[in-house]
Write an enzyme that holds these catalytic residues in place. Structure first.
Site, PDB file in Angstrom:
ATOM      1  N   ASP A   1       1.551   3.614   3.035  1.00 46.69           N
ATOM      2  CA  ASP A   1       0.882   5.002   2.572  1.00 46.69           C
ATOM      3  C   ASP A   1       1.302   5.768   1.623  1.00 46.69           C
ATOM      4  O   ASP A   1       2.071   5.737  -0.072  1.00 46.69           O
ATOM      5  CB  ASP A   1      -0.260   5.516   3.416  1.00 46.69           C
ATOM      6  CG  ASP A   1      -1.165   5.711   2.674  1.00 46.69           C
ATOM      7  OD1 ASP A   1      -1.760   5.194   2.089  1.00 46.69           O
ATOM      8  OD2 ASP A   1      -2.561   6.517   3.565  1.00 46.69           O
TER       9      ASP A   1
ATOM     10  N   GLU B   1     -11.299   4.038   5.513  1.00 47.52           N
ATOM     11  CA  GLU B   1     -10.268   4.591   6.156  1.00 47.52           C
ATOM     12  C   GLU B   1     -11.078   5.756   6.635  1.00 47.52           C
ATOM     13  O   GLU B   1     -10.763   6.094   8.013  1.00 47.52           O
ATOM     14  CB  GLU B   1      -9.529   5.129   5.172  1.00 47.52           C
ATOM     15  CG  GLU B   1      -7.886   5.486   5.855  1.00 47.52           C
ATOM     16  CD  GLU B   1      -7.729   6.806   3.977  1.00 47.52           C
ATOM     17  OE1 GLU B   1      -8.309   7.350   3.779  1.00 47.52           O
ATOM     18  OE2 GLU B   1      -6.256   7.285   4.929  1.00 47.52           O
TER      19      GLU B   1
ATOM     20  N   HIS C   1       0.910  -0.684  -0.435  1.00 43.14           N
ATOM     21  CA  HIS C   1      -0.106   0.119   0.074  1.00 43.14           C
ATOM     22  C   HIS C   1       0.748   0.923   0.277  1.00 43.14           C
ATOM     23  O   HIS C   1       1.323   1.680   1.708  1.00 43.14           O
ATOM     24  CB  HIS C   1      -1.163  -0.247   1.490  1.00 43.14           C
ATOM     25  CG  HIS C   1      -2.016   1.252   1.330  1.00 43.14           C
ATOM     26  ND1 HIS C   1      -2.963   1.254   2.082  1.00 43.14           N
ATOM     27  CD2 HIS C   1      -1.965   1.988   0.824  1.00 43.14           C
ATOM     28  CE1 HIS C   1      -4.201   2.098   1.938  1.00 43.14           C
ATOM     29  NE2 HIS C   1      -3.181   2.859   0.963  1.00 43.14           N
TER      30      HIS C   1
HETATM   31  N1  HPA Z   1      -6.442   7.431   1.400  1.00 43.22           N
HETATM   32  C1  HPA Z   1      -7.495   8.485   0.129  1.00 43.22           C
HETATM   33  N2  HPA Z   1      -6.526   8.627  -1.135  1.00 43.22           N
HETATM   34  C2  HPA Z   1      -4.554   8.795  -0.970  1.00 43.22           C
HETATM   35  C3  HPA Z   1      -4.606   8.023  -0.157  1.00 43.22           C
HETATM   36  C4  HPA Z   1      -5.319   8.165   1.305  1.00 43.22           C
HETATM   37  O1  HPA Z   1      -4.762   7.890   2.439  1.00 43.22           O
HETATM   38  N3  HPA Z   1      -3.093   8.849  -0.211  1.00 43.22           N
HETATM   39  C5  HPA Z   1      -2.758   9.043  -1.444  1.00 43.22           C
HETATM   40  N4  HPA Z   1      -5.150   8.483  -1.509  1.00 43.22           N
HETATM   41 ZN    ZN Z   2      -3.294   5.350   0.748  1.00 47.45          ZN
END
Ligand code: HPA
Ligand code: ZN
Length: 340
Positions: free
Chosen positions: A280, A202, A19
């Site tokens: 991330d 999230e 990720h």
């Molecule tokens: N969440 C959603 N979109 C994204 C993220 C994330 O953590 N990082 C880059 N685009």
């Molecule tokens: Zn992400």
């Protein structure tokens, strides 16, 4: 465990990163360098003042800065340099396999052609495989704040490069942009042979995780923190071995959790969920793979067998062949056996 000892243990673990948004690995130093050669003036007068802006109250505040930073990327060389910088960094952290997201619409919407973006990224990934022995998969993400029709155009643009792209993701502003908005384009993407994943749970509610599974037919959930709100969903994730690619430092930076001690990964492991740890957007959230493992292990007092499980889960959750997974998992196991 002492912190130096813990860091040493983590450094030695062969790791898989599943990720990672390549645009989120754009370090301020490289951003300034590329801006200069492209004659772009950034809104910040120094690397330090840019770094000071990296304080976010939520996902949207981060995304605003992330999309601004990406505007500096124009030529194939820029995408190559970005990707190569990421690969050399994670190579130094003993990452041996990566599954990398890229956001074509962030670039094509500014007039940068799709082929410029993918050629630069692909060249660096190939070199990483040859010279750093980092195997890779590439995941093309649709921006969920844009329409499904825009995603269809991106799917169309990707088809000449189908052999270079392994899967489709869904990212950007989650709240108000449920997976259900993208049912048709995910179905069409699958028909072209792409594997499917989506960010869900999230900031968004648990319903979005259900939608990603039931309506989009994804094989992995990116984040998925909110699954613990729903016992039926937890049982489904366990029964079907659906991986969650968690990003602890991202969750703290974007206020998905108040503090690392609240991170759900340990509860998830205890329940038998295939939970994994990743970075991330490491340039924005304060850490790459090692730092994510370290901060999580320190806050939740993870022991070696829990670290071992996290590392195994990531290979298990990857899109490597059965043989490659077995080889990496054997290496993780022999590494931990050597510590006893
Ligand atoms: N969440 C959603 N979109 C994204 C993220 C994330 O953590 N990082 C880059 N685009
Ligand atoms: Zn992400």
């Amino acid at each position: 465990m002492q912190s130096t000892e813990l860091k040493k243990v983590i450094q030695g673990i062969p790791k898989a990163e599943l990720h990672l948004h390549i645009e989120g690995s754009f370090e301020p130093e490289l951003m300034f360098k590329i801006a200069k050669r492209n004659n772009i003036v950034l809104d910040y007068d120094s690397i330090d003042s840019l770094k000071k802006a990296y304080k976010f109250n939520n996902l949207q505040e981060f995304l605003d800065l992330y999309y601004t930073g990406a505007q500096v990327l124009i030529h194939e060389q820029d995408f190559y340099d970005l990707t190569w910088a990421y690969l050399t960094k994670v190579h130094s952290q003993n990452v041996v396999h990566v599954e990398v997201f890229f956001d074509p619409q962030t670039h094509t919407d500014r007039g940068v052609p799709f082929d410029v973006v993918i050629n630069g990224i692909h060249k660096a990934l190939e070199k990483g495989e040859r010279e750093l022995h980092i195997s890779y998969k590439l995941i093309m993400s649709y921006l969920r704040h844009l329409s499904e029709a825009e995603a269809f155009k991106t799917l169309e643009s990707s088809l000449p490069y189908k052999d270079w792209i392994d899967g489709i993701g869904l990212d950007s502003s989650e709240l108000g942009n449920p997976p259900s908005k993208f049912v048709n384009v995910f179905e069409a993407s699958a028909a072209h042979g792409y594997k499917l994943v989506a960010h869900a749970g999230e900031e968004g509610p648990v319903d979005y995780i259900w939608e990603a599974l039931d309506l989009l037919n994804v094989v992995r959930i990116d984040h998925g923190n909110r699954c613990l709100d729903d016992e039926v969903l937890v049982q489904r994730l366990i029964d079907e071995k659906i991986p969650l690619t968690l990003c602890p430092q991202s969750n703290v930076a974007l206020n998905v959790i108040d503090k690392m001690e609240d991170h759900p990964v340990l509860k998830m492991l205890d329940k038998g969920i295939l939970a994994t740890i990743h970075s991330d957007d490491p340039a924005y959230f304060g850490g790459y793979m090692n730092e994510n493992y370290y901060e999580t292990a320190k806050a939740l007092h993870l022991n070696n067998s829990q670290l071992q499980q996290l590392a195994i889960n990531a290979f298990e959750a990857s899109w490597l062949t059965r043989e490659a997974k077995a080889k990496h998992i054997a290496q993780v196991n022999s590494y931990f056996n050597s510590l006893d």
